[in-house]
Structures are given as structure tokens and as C-alpha cells.
Design a protein around this motif. Structure first.
Motif, PDB file in Angstrom:
ATOM      1  N   UNK A   9       0.960  -1.251  -0.134  1.00 29.21           N
ATOM      2  CA  UNK A   9      -0.312  -0.063  -0.098  1.00 29.21           C
ATOM      3  C   UNK A   9       0.985   1.221  -0.189  1.00 29.21           C
ATOM      4  N   UNK A  10       0.524   2.256  -0.724  1.00 34.15           N
ATOM      5  CA  UNK A  10       1.044   3.522  -0.624  1.00 34.15           C
ATOM      6  C   UNK A  10       0.095   4.550  -0.071  1.00 34.15           C
ATOM      7  N   UNK A  11       0.705   5.328   0.783  1.00 32.05           N
ATOM      8  CA  UNK A  11      -0.120   6.174   1.382  1.00 32.05           C
ATOM      9  C   UNK A  11       0.658   7.670   1.616  1.00 32.05           C
ATOM     10  N   UNK A  12       0.111   8.552   1.386  1.00 29.65           N
ATOM     11  CA  UNK A  12       0.781   9.760   1.496  1.00 29.65           C
ATOM     12  C   UNK A  12       1.028  10.285   2.782  1.00 29.65           C
ATOM     13  N   UNK A  13       2.275  10.875   2.906  1.00 30.88           N
ATOM     14  CA  UNK A  13       2.668  11.421   4.201  1.00 30.88           C
ATOM     15  C   UNK A  13       1.733  12.708   4.854  1.00 30.88           C
ATOM     16  N   UNK A  14       1.545  13.785   3.986  1.00 28.67           N
ATOM     17  CA  UNK A  14       0.635  14.761   4.447  1.00 28.67           C
ATOM     18  C   UNK A  14      -0.651  14.494   4.261  1.00 28.67           C
ATOM     19  N   UNK A  15      -1.081  14.067   3.269  1.00 32.44           N
ATOM     20  CA  UNK A  15      -2.639  13.667   3.137  1.00 32.44           C
ATOM     21  C   UNK A  15      -2.473  12.289   2.624  1.00 32.44           C
ATOM     22  N   UNK A  16      -3.080  11.430   3.377  1.00 32.55           N
ATOM     23  CA  UNK A  16      -3.069   9.886   3.034  1.00 32.55           C
ATOM     24  C   UNK A  16      -3.360   9.573   1.478  1.00 32.55           C
ATOM     25  N   UNK A  17      -4.346  10.132   1.130  1.00 30.85           N
ATOM     26  CA  UNK A  17      -4.810   9.915  -0.120  1.00 30.85           C
ATOM     27  C   UNK A  17      -4.155  10.650  -1.379  1.00 30.85           C
ATOM     28  N   UNK A  18      -3.017  11.405  -1.034  1.00 30.97           N
ATOM     29  CA  UNK A  18      -2.717  12.172  -2.292  1.00 30.97           C
ATOM     30  C   UNK A  18      -1.016  12.113  -2.270  1.00 30.97           C
ATOM     31  N   UNK A  19      -0.732  11.597  -3.619  1.00 31.74           N
ATOM     32  CA  UNK A  19       0.674  11.212  -3.679  1.00 31.74           C
ATOM     33  C   UNK A  19       1.330  11.890  -4.890  1.00 31.74           C
TER      34      UNK A  19
END
Lengths: 143, 123
Positions: A9-19
């Protein structure tokens, strides 16, 4: 050196749903989640309808001549979503097109679970028609 | 804190389902929009402006530009209505503009709720 990242799973750091993903020009970025197709389907719309290949599609419903319902496994968000779609018919040179069915706009406040198409044959004027090969894709936000 | 990961290939933890970062970048939809028959946006991605140019005519600005004109890259669309289709126009298409028209089977412009998406390369 070539590198491989193994992850489920890839998860954004600042916003989980935004990479962010760097674009082809090596300068601007695009958004991974927003750019992903949330569903695609290649289906047979003639006779007994069937899905040939798909992603995030639980089933296909034949709802009348030229009318199809693509049922999602994971619903789209309640707000409207974009559905870039293309229909092609490899059927003796006839021309076909897909339009949205009006029911597209009905359930706007809850998770959207399906998309309705209307198939039409250009050679037959405005008549609805089944044909064997439909392709579609859905973009937008998951619920 | 923002972080940056540089990698060539993504795989799942079992080492399967490999996808190269070039496929991720090239395969992503670079912009999409869903809007009303008056070009009022329901939802969008990488869209900067919306213009209703008359019956069936719509124009959308792109925030981060494409490397080629939208008339020369992959654009797909669909319009609400029994007989509507989307035509890609070239008149005002550019690397930062999508120009489309909703038409009926008589090749006449007609208003329709619509959506379009663009694949291709960013500038």
C-alpha cells in the motif's frame, strides 16, 4: 542503479490519499490517486452480455436494447465524477456511440455504485442498438 | 514533512504485480472534468477554468500544461442524452486548453451534461 520498492500500500505523508508523481517533462507533477482509473471494462453488449475484462466491476446488467449498467465493486463518491468513455464497434463498419443514461444523476448524495450507458447505432439514426464491443473507463473519486 | 522516494519499479510485498514508475506516470489520466450543460464543474482534476461558449460548446483550461495540444493527444468524453456524443474541437485547443462540443446524431450542437479525460504527457 535500478531500484525496486516492494510494498502493498502506498499512502501519502501529508495527506493519506494524495501522492505526487513527477510528470514526463521532469518538472511538473501529477497526482497519483486522481490520475488513476477507478474502473475500466471491456464488455460484450450483444446477446447475453458478458464482461471480457475489467477492473473494479462486480457485474454487468443488460437493462434493455442498447442499455447497460456497469456495477462497481467499490463505489464512487457521492458527488459527480468524470467518466471519460469510448465505445467502439467492430461490426461490419457500422458506427456506434455511447451516451450517458439520465439515471447517472439520480444518486448524487450517496456512494455511486453503477454507471448506465445507452448504446446507439449511427447507421440507424437515433435507434438504440446492442453491439458486441464496448470499452469504458471511470475516473474521479472513490467513496 | 514532505518526502520524496526515487524508485524505478513498484511491486507488492510478495514481489508480484510489478509496475514501472514510467507506466505510472504515462498511464495516469492527466486531467479530467465532469460538468453540467452550462459548463458548471461538478468535479475535476488539473482544471483551471470552465467556459460555456454557446450551445454544446465547452472549453476547459488545464492547470499544469500538456506537452502537446489536447487536439493531438488522447481525449475521451461522454455526454448525457439519448443521442449525444462528444466531439474534440481544434479551434481553441492547446497544451493548456480542452475544446469540445456535445453533438447529436444529426451533427447538430446540443447541450448536455458531460465529462472528458485526457491522457498523454505533461510538459
Amino acid at each position: 542503479m535500478a531500484s525496486i520498492l516492494k510494498v502493498d500500500t502506498l499512502t501519502g505523508v501529508t495527506t493519506a490519499g494524495s501522492i505526487s508523481v513527477t510528470g514526463e517533462g521532469n518538472s511538473t507533477t501529477t497526482n497519483l490517486q486522481q490520475g488513476l482509473a477507478k474502473n475500466w471494462s471491456q464488455f460484450n453488449g450483444s446477446g447475453t452480455v458478458s464482461i471480457r475484462a475489467s477492473f473494479n466491476q462486480s457485474s454487468l446488467t443488460d437493462s434493455g436494447t442498447g442499455s447497460y449498467r456497469v456495477n462497481y465493486t467499490n463505489s464512487m463518491s457521492g458527488t459527480a465524477f468524470a467518466t471519460p468513455s469510448a465505445a467502439t464497434a467492430r461490426d461490419n463498419g457500422s458506427t456506434y456511440a455511447l451516451s450517458m443514461n439520465g439515471d447517472y444523476y439520480t444518486p448524487k448524495t450517496t456512494g455511486y455504485s453503477h454507471f448506465l450507458f445507452l448504446g446507439r447505432s449511427g447507421n440507424l439514426g437515433d435507434s438504440f442498438a446492442d453491439t458486441a464491443d464496448y470499452d469504458m473507463a471511470t475516473f474521479g473519486d472513490l467513496a | 514533512m514532505a518526502s520524496e522516494l526515487r524508485v524505478n519499479t513498484l511491486k507488492d510485498a510478495a514481489g508480484n504485480n510489478s509496475v514501472g514508475m514510467s507506466t505510472v506516470a504515462e498511464g495516469s489520466c492527466k486531467t479530467w472534468v465532469a460538468a453540467t450543460l452550462a459548463a458548471v464543474i461538478y468535479d475535476s482534476f488539473n482544471i483551471s477554468s470552465n467556459t460555456d461558449e454557446g450551445t454544446g460548446d465547452y472549453k476547459y483550461g488545464i492547470s499544469n500544461a500538456l506537452s502537446r495540444s489536447s487536439a493531438e493527444t488522447h481525449v475521451s468524453g461522454i455526454s448525457l442524452g439519448y443521442t449525444n456524443i462528444i466531439r474534440v474541437k481544434t479551434a481553441e485547443a492547446s497544451t493548456s486548453m480542452i475544446d469540445i462540443q456535445s453533438m447529436n446524431t444529426s451533427a447538430s450542437a446540443t447541450d448536455g451534461h458531460h465529462s472528458v479525460g485526457v491522457h498523454g504527457d505533461l510538459a
